[in-house]
Enzyme design. Sequence first.
Site, PDB file in Angstrom:
ATOM      1  N   LYS A 235      -5.178 -11.575  -6.603  1.00 30.45           N
ATOM      2  CA  LYS A 235      -5.954 -11.597  -5.809  1.00 30.45           C
ATOM      3  C   LYS A 235      -7.200 -10.623  -7.160  1.00 30.45           C
ATOM      4  O   LYS A 235      -7.095  -9.924  -6.937  1.00 30.45           O
ATOM      5  CB  LYS A 235      -6.197 -12.003  -4.417  1.00 30.45           C
ATOM      6  CG  LYS A 235      -5.520 -10.612  -4.095  1.00 30.45           C
ATOM      7  CD  LYS A 235      -5.996 -10.318  -2.171  1.00 30.45           C
ATOM      8  CE  LYS A 235      -5.661  -8.542  -1.918  1.00 30.45           C
ATOM      9  NZ  LYS A 235      -5.352  -8.287  -0.778  1.00 30.45           N
TER      10      LYS A 235
ATOM     11  N   LYS B 171       1.001  -1.097   0.400  1.00 29.66           N
ATOM     12  CA  LYS B 171       0.256   0.310  -0.144  1.00 29.66           C
ATOM     13  C   LYS B 171       0.746   0.855   0.260  1.00 29.66           C
ATOM     14  O   LYS B 171       0.418   2.370  -0.635  1.00 29.66           O
ATOM     15  CB  LYS B 171      -0.786  -0.488   1.146  1.00 29.66           C
ATOM     16  CG  LYS B 171      -2.279  -1.598   0.855  1.00 29.66           C
ATOM     17  CD  LYS B 171      -3.077  -0.961   1.533  1.00 29.66           C
ATOM     18  CE  LYS B 171      -4.664  -1.520   2.304  1.00 29.66           C
ATOM     19  NZ  LYS B 171      -5.309  -1.069   3.318  1.00 29.66           N
TER      20      LYS B 171
ATOM     21  N   LYS C 205     -10.506  -4.105  -4.714  1.00 34.82           N
ATOM     22  CA  LYS C 205     -10.764  -3.061  -5.746  1.00 34.82           C
ATOM     23  C   LYS C 205      -9.687  -1.793  -6.078  1.00 34.82           C
ATOM     24  O   LYS C 205     -10.693  -1.565  -6.937  1.00 34.82           O
ATOM     25  CB  LYS C 205     -11.609  -2.282  -4.168  1.00 34.82           C
ATOM     26  CG  LYS C 205     -10.465  -1.586  -3.246  1.00 34.82           C
ATOM     27  CD  LYS C 205     -11.616  -0.723  -2.507  1.00 34.82           C
ATOM     28  CE  LYS C 205     -10.518  -0.611  -1.270  1.00 34.82           C
ATOM     29  NZ  LYS C 205     -10.461   1.006  -0.998  1.00 34.82           N
TER      30      LYS C 205
HETATM   31  P1  TYM Z   1     -10.153  -6.047   4.783  1.00 35.62           P
HETATM   32  O1  TYM Z   1     -11.955  -5.377   4.958  1.00 35.62           O
HETATM   33  O2  TYM Z   1      -9.697  -5.837   2.760  1.00 35.62           O
HETATM   34  O3  TYM Z   1     -11.317  -7.674   3.996  1.00 35.62           O
HETATM   35  C1  TYM Z   1     -12.140  -8.330   4.651  1.00 35.62           C
HETATM   36  C2  TYM Z   1     -12.285  -9.861   4.423  1.00 35.62           C
HETATM   37  O4  TYM Z   1     -12.190  -9.956   2.747  1.00 35.62           O
HETATM   38  C3  TYM Z   1     -10.931 -10.665   2.608  1.00 35.62           C
HETATM   39  N1  TYM Z   1     -10.637 -11.668   1.615  1.00 35.62           N
HETATM   40  C4  TYM Z   1     -10.264 -11.512   0.101  1.00 35.62           C
HETATM   41  N2  TYM Z   1     -10.630 -13.378   0.501  1.00 35.62           N
HETATM   42  C5  TYM Z   1     -10.436 -14.302  -0.478  1.00 35.62           C
HETATM   43  N3  TYM Z   1     -10.077 -13.672  -1.821  1.00 35.62           N
HETATM   44  C6  TYM Z   1      -9.905 -12.122  -1.798  1.00 35.62           C
HETATM   45  N4  TYM Z   1      -9.815 -11.602  -2.335  1.00 35.62           N
HETATM   46  C7  TYM Z   1     -10.282 -11.345  -0.908  1.00 35.62           C
HETATM   47  N5  TYM Z   1     -10.512 -10.468  -0.889  1.00 35.62           N
HETATM   48  C8  TYM Z   1     -10.260  -9.601   0.291  1.00 35.62           C
HETATM   49  C9  TYM Z   1     -10.268 -10.467   4.230  1.00 35.62           C
HETATM   50  O5  TYM Z   1      -9.234 -11.800   3.756  1.00 35.62           O
HETATM   51  C10 TYM Z   1     -10.821 -10.128   4.895  1.00 35.62           C
HETATM   52  O6  TYM Z   1     -11.386 -10.738   5.314  1.00 35.62           O
HETATM   53  N6  TYM Z   1      -7.220  -6.167   8.164  1.00 35.62           N
HETATM   54  C11 TYM Z   1      -8.661  -6.267   7.347  1.00 35.62           C
HETATM   55  C12 TYM Z   1     -10.095  -6.091   8.392  1.00 35.62           C
HETATM   56  C13 TYM Z   1      -9.473  -6.396   9.711  1.00 35.62           C
HETATM   57  C14 TYM Z   1      -9.326  -7.142  10.364  1.00 35.62           C
HETATM   58  C15 TYM Z   1      -9.367  -6.880  11.774  1.00 35.62           C
HETATM   59  C16 TYM Z   1      -9.605  -8.576  10.056  1.00 35.62           C
HETATM   60  C17 TYM Z   1      -9.084  -5.237  10.823  1.00 35.62           C
HETATM   61  N7  TYM Z   1      -8.840  -5.603  12.125  1.00 35.62           N
HETATM   62  C18 TYM Z   1      -9.293  -8.271  13.057  1.00 35.62           C
HETATM   63  C19 TYM Z   1      -9.864  -9.628  11.444  1.00 35.62           C
HETATM   64  C20 TYM Z   1      -9.376  -9.600  12.467  1.00 35.62           C
HETATM   65  C21 TYM Z   1      -9.007  -5.725   6.365  1.00 35.62           C
HETATM   66  O7  TYM Z   1      -8.156  -4.932   5.364  1.00 35.62           O
HETATM   67  O8  TYM Z   1      -9.761  -7.198   5.523  1.00 35.62           O
END
Ligand code: TYM
Length: 332
Positions: free
Chosen positions: A195, A112, A198
């Site tokens: 993957k 990022k 967005k």
């Molecule tokens: P975020 O908002 O980017 O994504 C939410 C969830 O979607 C999953 N994900 C995917 N899984 C499979 N294939 C894909 N192409 C794909 N793109 C996204 C992500 O793995 C995620 O589980 N850092 C985290 C948010 C967070 C969090 C936490 C998660 C903040 N605090 C505590 C667990 C526990 C995030 O950016 O998710």
Amino acid sequence: RPRVLSGIQPTAGSFHLGNYLGAVRQWVALQESHDAFYMVVDLHAITVPQDPAELRANTRLATAQLLAAGLDPDRCTLFVQSHVPEHAQLAWVMNCLTGFGEASRMTQFKDKSAKQGADRASVGLFTYPVLQVADILLYQANEVPVGEDQRQHIELTRDLAERFNGRFGETFKVPAPYILKETAKIYDLQDPAIKMSKSASTPKGLINLLDEPKATAKKVKSAVTDTDTVIKYDPAEKPGVSNLLSIYSTLTGTGIAELEQKYTGKGYGALKTDLAEVMVEFVTPFRDRTQEYLDDPETLDSILAKGAEKARAVAAETLAQAYDRVGFLPAK
Ligand code: TYM
């Protein structure tokens, strides 16, 4: 009941198919068997610039989508991260236990910040994973249902939990990732080497759940496969076809082997046409339900208020214990 915790960022507006299959779908299933805490992570969202009005709207939109996907406020605790001040409070303590080099090795930060330009990336983006550590440890979660891209952050969580426990005495549960193999990583429909996300290079590779169902069907039908014609699950040799099979299998509950059988001798066209239909049947009611929740912001906000109250009860207890262990003088 064992406990799970997870979070999703509100920033993208619509959830994409990777978010749903990789994470949210598991959240819905786990609320039946686990003491489940799920949150919309608005503190994480502001690690990159956000328009305030949009952030507020997107936080409600994310909540509406989680409910539309099947989260039930009677079965899980659904809340907004900033409603529970303990997240930021424990994050500070965890920041002080994290090595600068250790934080520098987090690949999501590296990606990022490279995109933004290192000088423009915020310190918040740098410590983003540490806030995530605090999110998880506050709830003493046993498992964290996420996609593969979050594995490194869960590893960091385990390391910091062990470090804190070792230094100050047993305080935090050391959590495990909960990552389902079949949906750990959903790939871009136009470039199955990356993957789905967005920030995809072309919108054609990204399925947004709230897009027009017709547009979604079109994207599925124009998904990249390969020059071969055989429908076989083989992620190394046939990443595009395998991605479509994983998606199809998960959305319909049909085994991959059964799908391979079903499409023996048929072309990619048949597979894509059928999957497009499956997808339309999934997103159409999802969009409608999301809209229904959005049309009733009072109900939405009261769900979040109850969720915050339940979350705070747990988080406050853990934070008080951690503060005490660290040596902070109790406020009388
Ligand atoms: P975020 O908002 O980017 O994504 C939410 C969830 O979607 C999953 N994900 C995917 N899984 C499979 N294939 C894909 N192409 C794909 N793109 C996204 C992500 O793995 C995620 O589980 N850092 C985290 C948010 C967070 C969090 C936490 C998660 C903040 N605090 C505590 C667990 C526990 C995030 O950016 O998710």
